[in-house]
Design an enzyme around this catalytic site. Structure first.
Site, mmCIF file in Angstrom:
data_model
loop_
_atom_site.group_PDB
_atom_site.id
_atom_site.type_symbol
_atom_site.label_atom_id
_atom_site.label_comp_id
_atom_site.label_asym_id
_atom_site.label_seq_id
_atom_site.Cartn_x
_atom_site.Cartn_y
_atom_site.Cartn_z
ATOM 1 N N THR A 181 44.824 12.657 -56.907
ATOM 2 C CA THR A 181 43.488 13.222 -56.711
ATOM 3 C C THR A 181 43.229 14.138 -57.887
ATOM 4 O O THR A 181 44.166 14.519 -58.578
ATOM 5 C CB THR A 181 43.474 14.038 -55.385
ATOM 6 N N ARG B 176 39.603 4.237 -44.217
ATOM 7 C CA ARG B 176 40.383 5.490 -44.203
ATOM 8 C C ARG B 176 39.776 6.540 -45.155
ATOM 9 O O ARG B 176 39.450 6.247 -46.294
ATOM 10 C CB ARG B 176 41.821 5.180 -44.610
ATOM 11 N N VAL B 177 39.623 7.744 -44.665
ATOM 12 C CA VAL B 177 39.147 8.850 -45.496
ATOM 13 C C VAL B 177 40.175 9.973 -45.396
ATOM 14 O O VAL B 177 40.649 10.289 -44.295
ATOM 15 C CB VAL B 177 37.765 9.358 -45.011
ATOM 16 N N ASP C 188 41.605 14.008 -46.887
ATOM 17 C CA ASP C 188 41.150 15.400 -46.768
ATOM 18 C C ASP C 188 40.140 15.817 -47.837
ATOM 19 O O ASP C 188 39.363 16.749 -47.628
ATOM 20 C CB ASP C 188 42.356 16.347 -46.875
ATOM 21 N N THR D 136 45.614 18.533 -52.942
ATOM 22 C CA THR D 136 46.063 17.176 -53.240
ATOM 23 C C THR D 136 47.350 16.910 -52.489
ATOM 24 O O THR D 136 48.213 17.784 -52.397
ATOM 25 C CB THR D 136 46.284 16.955 -54.747
ATOM 26 N N GLY D 137 47.467 15.718 -51.950
ATOM 27 C CA GLY D 137 48.670 15.376 -51.202
ATOM 28 C C GLY D 137 48.326 14.409 -50.094
ATOM 29 O O GLY D 137 47.244 13.805 -50.098
ATOM 30 N N GLY E 138 46.718 13.261 -47.336
ATOM 31 C CA GLY E 138 45.489 13.812 -46.767
ATOM 32 C C GLY E 138 45.483 14.023 -45.271
ATOM 33 O O GLY E 138 44.917 15.014 -44.783
HETATM 34 N N1 ASP Z 1 44.585 13.932 -50.628
HETATM 35 C C1 ASP Z 1 44.188 12.635 -51.083
HETATM 36 C C2 ASP Z 1 43.943 11.739 -49.913
HETATM 37 O O1 ASP Z 1 44.720 11.794 -48.970
HETATM 38 C C3 ASP Z 1 45.164 11.996 -51.960
HETATM 39 C C4 ASP Z 1 45.901 12.898 -52.898
HETATM 40 O O2 ASP Z 1 45.563 14.025 -53.069
HETATM 41 O O3 ASP Z 1 46.878 12.472 -53.503
HETATM 42 O O4 ASP Z 1 43.037 10.949 -49.946
#
Ligand code: ASP
Length: 307
Positions: free
Chosen positions: A173, A201-202, A204, A224-225, A227
Site C-alpha cells: 500500500t 474484498r475491501v 482497511d 499498511t498491513g 487490512g
Molecule cells: N492494508 C492493505 C489492505 O489490506 C494492504 C497493505 O497495506 O499491504 O488492503
C-alpha cells in the site's frame, strides 16, 4: 512557529533482503525521496496538509513497484481493483473510494469525493462514473499490467487450488501524513489490496478510522498491513483516541496498537503517523516497511528494514 512535517510509507510486509538488489533498493529509495520532496515542497510554499499528502501519494501511485495505482496487484479475476482514502484533520472531512478499476490516481478521486461530493465513500461503478464526470484520467488495463505482479497472481491462483488454508501475504500500500503551516493534519492512503482477492474484498485503507484517520486534536495516521486486522482494531481512530482521551503521546499510542493490540489478534504491518507538534512515528511489526519522513528541522530519512 508551527513545524512542518510529512511521513510516507510504501507498504509493510515480508521484504526479504535476499530478494533485494542494490539497484532495486535504490529505485525504491528514490521513489520515496521523490514523494517526500513533492509533498514537502508544497508544505514549504504554504500549501495545505491535504494537498501535500495527496501529491506525495500520487507520486507513489505512479511508481510501478508499489501496490497502488499503476503498480496495483491482480485480483482473482485478473483485474486491478483499487481503494483509497483521504482525511482532513481540520474539520474531519473525508473522502474514500473502494473497488475501483481504471482510474489512474485513486487518491485524486478520493480527494474529489471529499471536496466535491456530499458523500464520504463511493464504490465500484458509481465511483468510476464520478471519476469520469470529474474528468480524471482513466487508463486501459494495459497501463496497470506488470509482469512481476502477473507472476505473483499466477502463483497465488495455483496455490489456491492446492491449499485451502493458503496464507497470502502479498500485500502492499502507499500512504502519507502531514502537518502544515496552519497546524492542520491530513492523512491519505491508496492500495491495490491483496493479490488474488475475491468477492469485492475491501481492506482497511479506504475505511476512515481504520487505515486512514486525521484529527487536529490528536494526529494523522496512514496504515499498511493485513487490512482485515487493521479494520478490527480500528487502528487510526484508536491511536487518536488514546492521545485525545487518555493523554498518551503519539509514540506511546502507536506502540500500544502496533506492538500490542494488533499482535494479540495476529496482525502484521505498520503505519506512519504525525501529531500536531510535528512528532513522527513509523512503527511496524513486520520484517520491513518502505518509509520515510521530511521535516522543518531539516531532517529527511528513507528506510526499508528495521534500524
Ligand atoms: N492494508 C492493505 C489492505 O489490506 C494492504 C497493505 O497495506 O499491504 O488492503
Amino acid at each position: 512557529m508551527i513545524p512542518l512535517g510529512i511521513a510516507i510509507h510504501g507498504g509493510a510486509g515480508t521484504i526479504l533482503r535476499s530478494h533485494m538488489t542494490p539497484e532495486l533498493q535504490a529505485q525504491y529509495e528514490n521513489a520515496l525521496k521523490e514523494a517526500l520532496n513533492k509533498g514537502y515542497s508544497l508544505l514549504g510554499q504554504g500549501g495545505t496538509a491535504v494537498d501535500a499528502v495527496a501529491a506525495a501519494v500520487m507520486v507513489l501511485e505512479d511508481f510501478p513497484l508499489f501496490n497502488a495505482g499503476k503498480g496495483s496487484v491482480f485480483n482473482h479475476i485478473g483485474k486491478h481493483e483499487m481503494d483509497a482514502a483521504i482525511m482532513d484533520g481540520s474539520d474531519l472531512s473525508a473522502g474514500a473510494v473502494a473497488g475501483i478499476c481504471g482510474v489512474r490516481n485513486p487518491i485524486a478521486l478520493a480527494k474529489l469525493v471529499m471536496q466535491r461530493s456530499e458523500h464520504v465513500m463511493l464504490f465500484g461503478k458509481g465511483a468510476e462514473d464520478f471519476a469520469l464526470q470529474q474528468k480524471l484520467p482513466v487508463e486501459e488495463e494495459t497501463y496497470f499490467f506488470n509482469e512481476q505482479r502477473f507472476q505473483q497472481w499466477q502463483e497465488a491462483l495455483a496455490e489456491d487450488r492446492v491449499s485451502l488454508d493458503h496464507n497470502d501475504k502479498k500485500f502492499g500500500t502507499v500512504g502519507a501524513v502531514a502537518l502544515d503551516a496552519s497546524g492542520n493534519l491530513a492523512a491519505a492512503t491508496s492500495t491495490g489490496g491483496m493479490t488474488n482477492k475475491k468477492f469485492g474484498r475491501v481492506g482497511d485503507s479506504p475505511i476512515i478510522g481504520a487505515g486512514t484517520y486525521a484529527s487536529n486534536t490528536s494526529c494523522a495516521v496512514s496504515c499498511t498491513g493485513h487490512g482485515e486486522l487493521f479494520i478490527r482494531t480500528v487502528m487510526g481512530h484508536d491511536i487518536s483516541c488514546l492521545m485525545e482521551y487518555k493523554g498518551l503521546s503519539l509514540h506511546e499510542a502507536c506502540d500500544v496498537l502496533v506492538h500490542d493490540k494488533l499482535v494479540k489478534i495476529g496482525g502484521e504491518g505498520g503505519l506512519v503517523a504525525i501529531d500536531r507538534h510535528g512528532n513522527i512515528a513509523m512503527p511496524f511489526n513486520s520484517e520491513g516497511m518502505y518509509r520515510g519522513f521530511k521535516n522543518s528541522d531539516g531532517k529527511m530519512q528513507v528506510a526499508i528494514y528495521k534500524e
